[in-house]
Design a protein around this motif. Structure first.
Motif, mmCIF file in Angstrom:
data_model
loop_
_atom_site.group_PDB
_atom_site.id
_atom_site.type_symbol
_atom_site.label_atom_id
_atom_site.label_comp_id
_atom_site.label_asym_id
_atom_site.label_seq_id
_atom_site.Cartn_x
_atom_site.Cartn_y
_atom_site.Cartn_z
ATOM 1 N N UNK A 5 -45.491 40.732 38.903
ATOM 2 C CA UNK A 5 -44.227 40.160 39.342
ATOM 3 C C UNK A 5 -43.178 41.262 39.352
ATOM 4 N N UNK A 6 -42.336 41.257 40.372
ATOM 5 C CA UNK A 6 -41.239 42.213 40.440
ATOM 6 C C UNK A 6 -39.987 41.479 40.903
ATOM 7 N N UNK A 7 -38.855 41.888 40.360
ATOM 8 C CA UNK A 7 -37.577 41.277 40.734
ATOM 9 C C UNK A 7 -36.605 42.370 41.134
ATOM 10 N N UNK A 8 -35.966 42.183 42.274
ATOM 11 C CA UNK A 8 -34.838 43.021 42.679
ATOM 12 C C UNK A 8 -33.577 42.276 42.268
ATOM 13 N N UNK A 9 -32.518 43.033 41.975
ATOM 14 C CA UNK A 9 -31.314 42.403 41.430
ATOM 15 C C UNK A 9 -30.053 42.955 42.078
ATOM 16 N N UNK A 10 -28.960 42.287 41.768
ATOM 17 C CA UNK A 10 -27.647 42.664 42.310
ATOM 18 C C UNK A 10 -27.143 43.974 41.716
ATOM 19 N N UNK A 11 -27.774 44.414 40.664
ATOM 20 C CA UNK A 11 -27.384 45.642 39.973
ATOM 21 C C UNK A 11 -28.059 45.617 38.608
ATOM 22 N N UNK A 12 -27.585 46.460 37.729
ATOM 23 C CA UNK A 12 -28.124 46.477 36.372
ATOM 24 C C UNK A 12 -27.005 46.133 35.400
ATOM 25 N N UNK A 13 -27.404 45.609 34.246
ATOM 26 C CA UNK A 13 -26.419 45.341 33.220
ATOM 27 C C UNK A 13 -25.761 43.990 33.347
ATOM 28 N N UNK A 14 -24.684 43.864 32.600
ATOM 29 C CA UNK A 14 -23.958 42.603 32.471
ATOM 30 C C UNK A 14 -23.522 42.044 33.832
ATOM 31 N N UNK A 15 -23.814 40.765 34.037
ATOM 32 C CA UNK A 15 -23.394 40.087 35.259
ATOM 33 C C UNK A 15 -24.391 40.183 36.404
ATOM 34 N N UNK A 16 -25.426 41.024 36.259
ATOM 35 C CA UNK A 16 -26.398 41.138 37.350
ATOM 36 C C UNK A 16 -27.294 39.900 37.383
ATOM 37 N N UNK A 18 -30.869 37.935 39.753
ATOM 38 C CA UNK A 18 -31.992 38.184 40.658
ATOM 39 C C UNK A 18 -31.617 37.879 42.103
ATOM 40 N N UNK A 19 -32.064 38.760 43.009
ATOM 41 C CA UNK A 19 -31.818 38.518 44.437
ATOM 42 C C UNK A 19 -33.118 38.390 45.234
ATOM 43 N N UNK A 20 -34.227 38.885 44.666
ATOM 44 C CA UNK A 20 -35.527 38.756 45.331
ATOM 45 C C UNK A 20 -36.618 38.760 44.266
ATOM 46 N N UNK A 33 -39.613 36.134 47.887
ATOM 47 C CA UNK A 33 -38.571 35.225 48.352
ATOM 48 C C UNK A 33 -37.208 35.792 47.986
ATOM 49 N N UNK A 34 -36.297 35.778 48.944
ATOM 50 C CA UNK A 34 -34.906 36.107 48.656
ATOM 51 C C UNK A 34 -34.292 34.940 47.901
ATOM 52 N N UNK A 35 -33.372 35.232 46.999
ATOM 53 C CA UNK A 35 -32.728 34.216 46.170
ATOM 54 C C UNK A 35 -31.272 34.083 46.596
ATOM 55 N N UNK A 36 -30.884 32.869 46.955
ATOM 56 C CA UNK A 36 -29.493 32.612 47.329
ATOM 57 C C UNK A 36 -28.626 32.620 46.069
ATOM 58 N N UNK A 37 -27.615 33.495 46.019
ATOM 59 C CA UNK A 37 -26.816 33.583 44.788
ATOM 60 C C UNK A 37 -25.918 32.354 44.590
ATOM 61 N N UNK A 38 -25.732 31.996 43.338
ATOM 62 C CA UNK A 38 -24.775 30.947 43.010
ATOM 63 C C UNK A 38 -23.367 31.476 43.221
ATOM 64 N N UNK A 39 -22.408 30.598 43.420
ATOM 65 C CA UNK A 39 -21.032 31.041 43.671
ATOM 66 C C UNK A 39 -20.457 31.820 42.494
ATOM 67 N N UNK A 60 -26.987 35.041 51.213
ATOM 68 C CA UNK A 60 -26.319 33.753 51.449
ATOM 69 C C UNK A 60 -26.953 33.060 52.662
ATOM 70 N N UNK A 61 -27.242 33.841 53.709
ATOM 71 C CA UNK A 61 -27.815 33.276 54.946
ATOM 72 C C UNK A 61 -29.297 32.916 54.799
ATOM 73 N N UNK A 62 -30.085 33.806 54.211
ATOM 74 C CA UNK A 62 -31.540 33.673 54.250
ATOM 75 C C UNK A 62 -32.189 33.337 52.903
ATOM 76 N N UNK A 63 -31.407 33.400 51.822
ATOM 77 C CA UNK A 63 -31.988 33.182 50.501
ATOM 78 C C UNK A 63 -32.400 31.743 50.263
ATOM 79 N N UNK A 64 -33.386 31.580 49.405
ATOM 80 C CA UNK A 64 -33.853 30.251 49.010
ATOM 81 C C UNK A 64 -33.072 29.797 47.777
ATOM 82 N N UNK A 65 -32.856 28.501 47.681
ATOM 83 C CA UNK A 65 -32.166 27.930 46.524
ATOM 84 C C UNK A 65 -32.939 28.292 45.256
ATOM 85 N N UNK A 66 -32.206 28.500 44.179
ATOM 86 C CA UNK A 66 -32.790 28.896 42.903
ATOM 87 C C UNK A 66 -33.881 27.931 42.461
#
Length: 168
Positions: A5-16, A18-20, A33-39, A60-66
């Motif tokens: 399993x591998x996860x790509x993220x919005x960045x590293x550290x606090x507040x990041x 998963x995005x894929x 699967x791309x992950x649609x970010x929560x607001x 936001x356009x192509x991500x799947x709901x969490x």
């Protein structure tokens, strides 16, 4: 063959977050699967975007709901019971965040890939992985491709470990 399993993220550290999420299955197939970010997930590191090439607008356009991604992971991994990650500390944190916000519990464990590797595999891991990237033109920093690369590297290092001359 272990499931990776591998996860790509919005960045590293606090507040990041998963995005894929990508999986390499025991049969060698892989997907992500791309992950649609929560607001409320607002952290975005432009350096991370340069690595993975995924924009927040695309998520936001192509991500799947969490909840869809969490259900998919449970459907894929419940029977197997375990998946492995080469970045357990980060991936486990992001996986926990995903399941928490989906209001679900994972029905599998995430373990460190390192637990499966012997000393010889560890010693040849980096050079083997770099050769596989070069020889197979593997796109890096996309979750499915990275999970597949880890699985290929595992298989190649395992084969090399089994066929090396004994040092007796």
């Amino acid at each position: 063959m272990p499931v990776l399993l591998d996860i790509e993220a919005s960045g590293f550290g606090r507040g990041s977050y998963p995005i894929e999420v990508g999986l390499a299955r025991a049969d060698g197939s892989y997907c992500s699967f791309l992950v649609q970010p929560l607001s409320e997930w607002t952290h975005w590191d432009p350096k991370a975007e340069l690595l993975h090439g995924i924009s927040r607008d695309r998520l936001v356009r192509e991500g799947h709901a969490i909840i869809e991604v969490a259900r998919w992971l449970n459907d894929e991994l419940t029977e197997i019971g375990v998946a492995y990650s080469d970045s357990w500390g980060y991936d486990n944190t992001w996986l926990s965040l995903l399941f928490h916000h989906a209001g679900m519990l994972p029905r599998f464990r995430l373990e460190a890939l390192r637990r499966l590797l012997d000393e010889y595999q560890l010693s040849v891991w980096t050079v083997t992985k770099e050769a596989l990237i070069r020889d197979n033109a593997i796109q890096r920093h996309r979750a499915g491709d990275d999970a597949h690369l880890l699985q290929l590297t595992y298989q190649h290092t395992l084969d090399a470990s089994r066929h090396r001359p004994s040092s007796e």
